[in-house]
Scaffold this motif. Structure first.
Motif, PDB file in Angstrom:
ATOM      1  N   SER A  98       0.818  -1.217   0.000  1.00  0.00           N
ATOM      2  CA  SER A  98       0.000   0.000   0.000  1.00  0.00           C
ATOM      3  C   SER A  98       0.851   1.266   0.000  1.00  0.00           C
ATOM      4  N   GLN A 138      -9.200  -2.405   2.454  1.00  0.00           N
ATOM      5  CA  GLN A 138      -8.079  -1.833   1.715  1.00  0.00           C
ATOM      6  C   GLN A 138      -8.260  -0.333   1.454  1.00  0.00           C
ATOM      7  N   LEU A 142      -5.635   2.743   2.599  1.00  0.00           N
ATOM      8  CA  LEU A 142      -5.159   3.745   1.653  1.00  0.00           C
ATOM      9  C   LEU A 142      -5.527   5.153   2.114  1.00  0.00           C
TER      10      LEU A 142
END
Length: 232
Positions: A98, A138, A142
């Motif tokens: 990431s 996810q 982020l």
């Protein structure tokens, strides 16, 4: 003296946890994010994309749909090395991937939304049951890291997915927009705020649009979106 201490601990950290390429995982020099091979295979998106809907200009859907977000930008196209990096992060849980995506997203925001004064950052939520099974969202990872990169406040749980919907992967573009209606709710007052909404991948923009609609209903002056990848 303090600098020497930091240098010492940085050296120890790199010894036990050496830097690896964000795409292939090969060892790379400290300070790099990609190996030389992968760096040649990954490219930031150019200005050939519409700044409003985020699609390739020849596939612009601004006349087809009325979007509730004021603009959408993505760092990479969903292909090649960028796709592999996201796949490792999203599917296989390699969370270290990431870091590279976030740095590219921050560059994208500064370039594409240079004149925008954002008040906060939030993310597309995940249905609680799915998040518990997966272990992480996810988009949340982020968004939190991107907020730090941009020195903006991150608003946790700004949006919630209140019910499960059909998988978007099985639906066409029009059905995707219908499928997300009523899936999300906004918590809190965003009156007068300009919000940066974060997701991992943009396909049709249906999910981003519904989340932006909820933020606008909560008083947001404007919602702009950024994703790591865009399909098309």
């Amino acid at each position: 003296m303090m600098r020497d201490v930091h240098s010492f601990f940085d050296a120890i950290t790199l010894f036990f946890y050496p830097r690896r390429c964000a795409v292939c995982g090969d060892l790379i020099p400290a300070g790099d994010l990609l190996c030389a091979k992968c760096a040649k295979e990954i490219h930031l998106i150019s200005e050939e994309f519409c700044t409003k809907c985020g699609n390739l200009k020849q596939n612009c859907e601004c006349k087809k749909f009325v979007f509730h977000f004021a603009g959408c930008a993505s760092a990479f196209r969903n292909r090649d090395a960028a796709q592999k990096c996201m796949y490792d992060f999203k599917i296989f849980g390699k969370l270290d991937r990431s870091r590279f995506l976030v740095i590219a997203m921050a560059q994208c925001v500064r370039r594409r939304f240079s004149g925008v004064a954002f008040d906060c950052v939030c993310c597309v939520p995940m249905f609680p049951k799915k998040k518990r099974a997966k272990g992480f969202n996810q988009s949340e990872i982020l968004a939190k890291a991107l907020a730090k990169q941009l020195a903006l406040p991150y608003v946790p749980k700004a949006l919630q997915q209140v019910k499960a919907g059909l998988s978007q992967h099985t639906l066409n573009a029009r059905d995707r927009f219908d499928n997300v209606k009523g899936l999300y709710a906004c918590a809190g007052n965003f009156s007068g705020k300009t919000v940066l909404l974060v997701d991992d991948i943009k396909t049709t923009g249906a999910t981003l649009d519904e989340c932006a609609r909820q933020l606008r209903l909560a008083g947001a002056k404007a919602v702009l979106c950024v994703t790591a990848l865009v399909s098309g």
